[in-house]
Design a protein around this motif. Sequence first.
Motif, PDB file in Angstrom:
ATOM      1  N   PHE A  28    -120.006  93.335  11.268  1.00  0.00           N
ATOM      2  CA  PHE A  28    -118.595  92.933  11.227  1.00  0.00           C
ATOM      3  C   PHE A  28    -118.173  92.969   9.765  1.00  0.00           C
ATOM      4  O   PHE A  28    -118.743  92.287   8.910  1.00  0.00           O
ATOM      5  CB  PHE A  28    -118.418  91.521  11.792  1.00  0.00           C
ATOM      6  N   ILE A  29    -117.163  93.794   9.472  1.00  0.00           N
ATOM      7  CA  ILE A  29    -116.772  94.076   8.091  1.00  0.00           C
ATOM      8  C   ILE A  29    -115.477  93.353   7.765  1.00  0.00           C
ATOM      9  O   ILE A  29    -114.496  93.441   8.505  1.00  0.00           O
ATOM     10  CB  ILE A  29    -116.619  95.589   7.872  1.00  0.00           C
ATOM     11  N   GLU A  30    -115.504  92.634   6.637  1.00  0.00           N
ATOM     12  CA  GLU A  30    -114.313  91.929   6.153  1.00  0.00           C
ATOM     13  C   GLU A  30    -114.102  92.251   4.682  1.00  0.00           C
ATOM     14  O   GLU A  30    -115.053  92.489   3.931  1.00  0.00           O
ATOM     15  CB  GLU A  30    -114.482  90.419   6.305  1.00  0.00           C
ATOM     16  N   GLU A  31    -112.852  92.241   4.281  1.00  0.00           N
ATOM     17  CA  GLU A  31    -112.531  92.437   2.875  1.00  0.00           C
ATOM     18  C   GLU A  31    -112.507  91.083   2.196  1.00  0.00           C
ATOM     19  O   GLU A  31    -111.893  90.135   2.682  1.00  0.00           O
ATOM     20  CB  GLU A  31    -111.175  93.138   2.721  1.00  0.00           C
ATOM     21  N   GLY A  32    -113.182  90.979   1.042  1.00  0.00           N
ATOM     22  CA  GLY A  32    -113.241  89.705   0.334  1.00  0.00           C
ATOM     23  C   GLY A  32    -113.000  89.880  -1.141  1.00  0.00           C
ATOM     24  O   GLY A  32    -112.990  90.995  -1.673  1.00  0.00           O
ATOM     25  N   GLY A  33    -112.806  88.784  -1.844  1.00  0.00           N
ATOM     26  CA  GLY A  33    -112.565  88.820  -3.282  1.00  0.00           C
ATOM     27  C   GLY A  33    -113.816  89.154  -4.050  1.00  0.00           C
ATOM     28  O   GLY A  33    -114.904  88.656  -3.751  1.00  0.00           O
ATOM     29  N   GLY A  34    -113.693  89.998  -5.062  1.00  0.00           N
ATOM     30  CA  GLY A  34    -114.824  90.392  -5.875  1.00  0.00           C
ATOM     31  C   GLY A  34    -114.682  89.913  -7.299  1.00  0.00           C
ATOM     32  O   GLY A  34    -113.784  89.145  -7.646  1.00  0.00           O
ATOM     33  N   MET A  35    -115.584  90.332  -8.155  1.00  0.00           N
ATOM     34  CA  MET A  35    -115.565  89.957  -9.566  1.00  0.00           C
ATOM     35  C   MET A  35    -114.346  90.558 -10.261  1.00  0.00           C
ATOM     36  O   MET A  35    -113.896  91.646  -9.928  1.00  0.00           O
ATOM     37  CB  MET A  35    -116.839  90.465 -10.242  1.00  0.00           C
ATOM     38  N   MET A  36    -113.817  89.849 -11.235  1.00  0.00           N
ATOM     39  CA  MET A  36    -112.720  90.320 -12.089  1.00  0.00           C
ATOM     40  C   MET A  36    -111.513  90.754 -11.269  1.00  0.00           C
ATOM     41  O   MET A  36    -110.800  91.691 -11.601  1.00  0.00           O
ATOM     42  CB  MET A  36    -113.189  91.484 -12.966  1.00  0.00           C
ATOM     43  N   GLY A  37    -111.244  90.042 -10.175  1.00  0.00           N
ATOM     44  CA  GLY A  37    -110.059  90.335  -9.384  1.00  0.00           C
ATOM     45  C   GLY A  37    -110.197  91.534  -8.479  1.00  0.00           C
ATOM     46  O   GLY A  37    -109.265  91.902  -7.781  1.00  0.00           O
ATOM     47  N   GLY A  38    -111.387  92.182  -8.474  1.00  0.00           N
ATOM     48  CA  GLY A  38    -111.586  93.334  -7.607  1.00  0.00           C
ATOM     49  C   GLY A  38    -111.827  92.894  -6.172  1.00  0.00           C
ATOM     50  O   GLY A  38    -111.760  91.718  -5.831  1.00  0.00           O
TER      51      GLY A  38
END
Length: 434
Positions: A28-38
């Motif tokens: 199950f794939i979700e989009e999440g917050g990454g480092m440095m606003g990515g």
Amino acid sequence: MLEVLVFASLLALTHGLQGADVVLSCSFIEEGGGMMGGSLFTRTPATLVLRDLVMTSDPSQDTVTPYKPPDTPNADDLIFEVTVLSVEIPEAESLLHADCNEQEVVCELSRYVPRGTEPDALPAHFIGSIQIEGGGVGFTLVLQTISNEKAESSPPSLMQSKLHLPLSQWGTLLTDAVFVVFSRSPSLAAPLGDDALLDCGYRQKDTSPEQAVGLEWRWQYKGNGRRILDIRAQEVEPEDGTKVQVEREGVSADSVLLIRDGNASLTMKKLKVSDEGTYICTITSGVFQTQQIIQLHITQPPRVFLSEKKVVFQDESPQKLSCHCERYYPLDVHVEWISQPPSETESISLTEKASLSSHRQHSDGTYSLSSFLFIRPSVHPPGTVLTCRVSHFALQTPSDVSLTVDTPEPAGNYYWMVLATLVLSVLFLYQAVR
């Protein structure tokens, strides 16, 4: 690597077809917050249960067992239980055979927002992509959650911890398959100059005669892309007619079959090397839009031949053999040289002693290549068979061309032939001047 778990239970369905429960291990794939606003995508293990998947052939009762839900429902488990009776998936039995054929099934799930709806609207929707690597049907499903009343869940539903949606009393998220886009041949190899049919189709649970269906085919290759066909049609044809836009000569799709049978396949005439690439079949119907990807590989086997018709050593000088591979595609080709001496049972590889020309590309996109080998009479006596063997993607088996080292004519015979020729010439001239 995603493990494939397949269970099946047989049951009688309408029209005498058989159904099976197929269980797939997914992400199950979700989009999440990454480092440095990515941004990054997170993957959570999930299970997809396709209930009563229609089979055109009868699965063996000796190799299937009924699907068994978890003994203890867990709010953290992601188990999507899908009813697929309303949307037939052609050749779905390939999912059952994938594990036996040592094929990997790639299954990915994520949230889906139908056109014109809010992300948090109910019923909720999800999209699942199922692809069998190495051949077999590929399809993309749109799933719609079933309401508590329809699921008749009692006692009160357990809530899934990640999705915040009610689960069935046995711990699964109940859904209907409401839309599917599929291809029975997600990867296709076709000869240069031939015609090709890129298979694509769709099924939808609820439609109306007034509902328009949009079909778009796009081509992509090495960072380039363009739309090659666009159709907008409906069962009750509007006053301005069916809209068809073609941007590549020789391609077509049937708008009648699109509406009547859900057939969105693309026909391509006289394939060129430039047609190779990724084709995206996108279907839009009502609030749903999804796509299926088809890979098209162009092939052309090489024409293999030797420049030399025969080899005869008159002295100790080496002779050059030339093996030519002409007009093949794709680029990679493998050339071997093999010697079979008359007194040996095992052949000898001469490939390391050969040299290759550079690839030559023709105006039609195909390639040519030559390989050269020097042979000596001390190593290759009369009776030696020399073979040039060429392997290529478009050849089912390697292509061999061979010649045999001949025995040279005796020196005395050669001189007698020259003398006889001179005598005959003198006699001819003498008769001519008389």
